[in-house]
Scaffold this motif. Structure first.
Motif, mmCIF file in Angstrom:
data_model
loop_
_atom_site.group_PDB
_atom_site.id
_atom_site.type_symbol
_atom_site.label_atom_id
_atom_site.label_comp_id
_atom_site.label_asym_id
_atom_site.label_seq_id
_atom_site.Cartn_x
_atom_site.Cartn_y
_atom_site.Cartn_z
ATOM 1 N N LEU A 219 -22.553 -4.788 6.451
ATOM 2 C CA LEU A 219 -21.811 -5.718 7.295
ATOM 3 C C LEU A 219 -22.734 -6.580 8.145
ATOM 4 O O LEU A 219 -22.427 -7.734 8.424
ATOM 5 C CB LEU A 219 -20.847 -4.943 8.204
ATOM 6 N N TYR A 220 -23.852 -5.998 8.583
ATOM 7 C CA TYR A 220 -24.751 -6.735 9.473
ATOM 8 C C TYR A 220 -26.150 -6.169 9.289
ATOM 9 O O TYR A 220 -26.329 -4.958 9.129
ATOM 10 C CB TYR A 220 -24.320 -6.585 10.926
ATOM 11 N N SER A 221 -27.157 -7.020 9.303
ATOM 12 C CA SER A 221 -28.537 -6.574 9.133
ATOM 13 C C SER A 221 -29.465 -7.520 9.877
ATOM 14 O O SER A 221 -29.275 -8.738 9.877
ATOM 15 C CB SER A 221 -28.911 -6.547 7.642
ATOM 16 N N THR A 222 -30.474 -6.941 10.580
ATOM 17 C CA THR A 222 -31.469 -7.786 11.241
ATOM 18 C C THR A 222 -32.392 -8.425 10.211
ATOM 19 O O THR A 222 -33.003 -9.447 10.463
ATOM 20 C CB THR A 222 -32.298 -6.948 12.217
ATOM 21 N N GLY A 223 -32.522 -7.767 9.036
ATOM 22 C CA GLY A 223 -33.290 -8.367 7.948
ATOM 23 C C GLY A 223 -34.790 -8.304 8.121
ATOM 24 O O GLY A 223 -35.518 -8.971 7.398
ATOM 25 N N LEU A 224 -35.289 -7.505 9.080
ATOM 26 C CA LEU A 224 -36.741 -7.458 9.293
ATOM 27 C C LEU A 224 -37.427 -6.559 8.280
ATOM 28 O O LEU A 224 -38.580 -6.751 7.948
ATOM 29 C CB LEU A 224 -37.039 -6.960 10.707
ATOM 30 N N ILE A 225 -36.709 -5.529 7.817
ATOM 31 C CA ILE A 225 -37.285 -4.589 6.856
ATOM 32 C C ILE A 225 -36.346 -4.502 5.662
ATOM 33 O O ILE A 225 -35.158 -4.265 5.820
ATOM 34 C CB ILE A 225 -37.464 -3.193 7.487
ATOM 35 N N LYS A 226 -36.856 -4.661 4.472
ATOM 36 C CA LYS A 226 -36.053 -4.492 3.272
ATOM 37 C C LYS A 226 -35.908 -2.995 3.004
ATOM 38 O O LYS A 226 -36.886 -2.271 2.987
ATOM 39 C CB LYS A 226 -36.714 -5.179 2.065
#
Length: 627
Positions: A219-226
């Protein structure tokens, strides 16, 4: 190399211990951070839900779906809630038909709510049926809705199109009846997960990342780490966030840079110590290997000589006591091998003679068993035939006995009439009584003779080969054949009120069509006579279905009737078994169906009580039957 193994093992254990301690420290810190963040988010969402529930209890809001005069005050409250909420982007008051009555902001009136209302409608029906007020929380993926709520260009790409939807029923109390309230509409608020950034984006200040999940949906992700479950350099921790009946998963990830620093420092210190130990052990190992290697080569030459059959070979020049002992043991083994070879040859000859005798005895026993099996099969056939003949005699005995009794009564009436005529004492009343007796006797005789005729007809049907002698296998589509058969049943008057459903796959078979039709007609007749003796909730129903599996057809015939209460249930296929004998049943219908399936269709038939109630009959026979 062997001497180096303990040192290497100890070194590995020390390094692993250091790594585990470092990882434990980082995981403990990550756990505390994850629990803190989940508590903050859960508290914020709970506050949001409580404010939403308070809004749904306001009289103006509850009355708006039924009367538009309350709409202004309801819109004021709707605006107040949406503006004060840090997460809500739009709120709606929907009537019972899911049409927006009040909306804030006004731009949200252009939104398409079909993806939301198709889940709201059954929820409102459930609330009104259960008479329990509760919220509904679910997620929809609608980038167009997110773009409209955030004021972006509708053609621009949206990174996160997920929206949290909160729904509360709007109810009015009822004055009469068994229900406490009735549902008049619903209160809906939309919360795009993009608006959660002020709660979750602080993790960007760290080197890790954060993901909010609904089961497996991100639903939501900061996207800093895969996310990579196989990456040992990333540590992750999951915590749960509960909101009403909804459970979210908050996954926090951080790279284990601290572990690398601790491990590197400890490795450097341990490396110096281990290196010195390895040098010392290597020097000692080389010296011992040189001395021991010469002795081992001599023992190897002795073993090679023994392996080639030279048991008289002797080695010289051994200096260590251990190697002298090994050489002596090898010489003892060589002598034992010579002795064992002689004994083994003698045993092989004896075993060969014994096996020949056992083989002859087994052949004789096999012949006896074959003959015994043939006698047992013949005995079983005669016993089955005897049981069938006894059943036929029993069934015919009753109507024939009634006929004999009726004929005896006719003879007695005839004798009385002759005596009255001879004595000239006939009276009209006596003549009428005697004639009535003759009439009743005639009816009994005709009825029981017809009964005998019907029984003989049934018994003739047991001769499967004679009845279907001219039939040949035909190829047809099974599901369509079942539907045609059912249509014919439904046209009869006795099927009034009966519902029959055909399901399954489209299967092409090659088998005896008339025999299969006969089997299904017998099952149908059996269901009409026995399954629906008691009143069935929802009305009597039959279901037929077919599937293809591993070259065979699996066909089932199921009713929702009373089922069968005997053990084992396979007794229903035995001849003359019936639970309806006093209503005229003979008990040969399912037995005839069993014979047709097993002999004519070359298949199997089984019976079981279904979980939904009623009897389920399962047929299995080959898809393509050879002529």
């Amino acid at each position: 190399m062997v001497a180096l193994l303990p040192t290497g093992l100890v070194s590995y254990l020390l390094l692993d211990k250091v790594v585990q301690q470092s990882r434990t420290q980082v995981l403990s810190s990550l756990t505390q951070l994850g629990e803190l963040q989940s508590e903050l988010l859960e508290r914020e969402l709970s506050i949001q839900l409580n404010a939403f529930e308070q809004l749904s209890q306001l009289p103006d809001v509850k009355l708006t779906p039924s009367s538009a005069i309350f709409g202004y005050q309801a819109n004021v409250q709707l605006k107040k809630f949406t503006v004060q909420s840090p997460l809500a982007s739009a709120s709606f008051i929907l009537d019972k038909d899911n049409w927006p009555v009040e909306t804030y902001p006004l731009s949200a009136e252009q939104l398409q709510l079909k993806s939301i209302t198709r889940r709201v409608q059954p929820f409102l029906q459930q609330v009104e049926y259960e008479q329990i007020l509760k919220p509904l929380i679910f997620n929809v993926n609608d980038p167009v809705m997110v773009a409209a709520l955030s004021g972006n260009d509708l053609t621009a790409p949206i990174n996160n199109g997920w929206v949290m939807v909160m729904v509360l029923p709007l109810v009015q109390k009822t004055q009469h009846g068994s229900t406490k309230f009735k549902v008049v509409g619903s209160l809906v608020t939309l919360e795009p997960y993009q608006s959660f950034s002020h709660l979750l984006e602080k993790w960007r200040s760290r080197s890790g990342g954060l993901v909010l999940l609904d089961q497996d949906i991100k639903l939501y992700s900061t996207g800093l780490i895969k996310e990579n479950a196989d990456d040992a350099n990333i540590l992750s921790w999951n915590t749960q966030i509960k909101l009403a009946d909804k459970t979210f998963i908050l996954r926090i990830s951080e790279p284990s840079e601290s572990i690398k620093a601790i491990v590197f420092e400890d490795l450097w210190r341990l490396g110096l110590v281990i290196g010195a130990i390895l040098l010392l052990v290597s020097f000692i190992s080389l010296l011992m290997a040189r001395l021991v290697g010469q002795q081992i080569d001599k023992l190897i030459s002795q073993v090679q000589a023994f392996s080639q059959g030279d048991y008289q070979y002797r080695v010289s020049g051994l200096h260590f006591a251990e190697f002298l002992q090994v050489s002596a043991v090898l010489e003892q083994l060589s002598q034992k091998v010579i002795t064992d070879q002689a004994q083994l040859e003698s045993k092989v000859k004896k075993r060969t003679i014994a096996l020949s005798q056992s083989n002859a005895e087994l052949n004789a026993t096999l012949a006896v068993l074959t003959e015994t099996q043939s006698r047992l099969v013949q005995s079983e056939k005669m016993a089955s035939l005897g049981g069938l003949v006894a059943g036929i005699a029993h069934e015919l005995n009753t109507p024939l006995g009634v006929c004999i009794s009726a004929i005896a009564l006719v003879e007695e009436v005839d004798k009385d009439l002759h005596e009255m005529v001879a004595s000239r004492s006939l009276k009209k009343s006596e003549i009428m009584n005697q004639l009535q007796s003759l009439s009743d006797s005639t009816v009994l005789i005709v009825r029981n003779i017809n009964r005998c005729s019907d029984l003989v007809t049934v018994f003739k049907e047991l001769s499967i080969n004679e009845e279907n002698e001219g039939e040949k296998p035909a190829q047809f589509e099974l599901k369509g054949f079942l539907q045609q058969l059912v249509n014919g049943w439904l046209d009869s008057q006795e099927c009034a009120g009966l519902e029959i459903q055909v399901s399954g796959d489209s299967v092409f078979v090659r088998t005896y069509m008339q025999s299969l039709s006969k089997v299904l007609s017998l099952l149908f007749r059996n269901a009409l006579e026995h399954a629906f003796k008691k009143q069935i909730s929802g009305g009597p129903k039959l279901e037929l279905g077919c599937t293809q599996k591993n070259g065979s057809v699996e066909l089932f015939f199921m009713d929702n009737g009373n089922g069968v209460d005997i053990e084992p249930i396979a007794q229903i296929f035995e001849p003359f078994y019936t639970s309806n004998r006093y209503q005229g049943s003979v008990g040969l219908g399912l037995h005839l169906a069993y014979n047709l399936v097993s002999q004519r269709l070359q298949g199997e038939i089984e019976a079981e009580n279904s979980q939904q109630g009623g009897l389920k009959l399962s047929l299995r026979f080959p898809c393509h039957l050879k002529s």
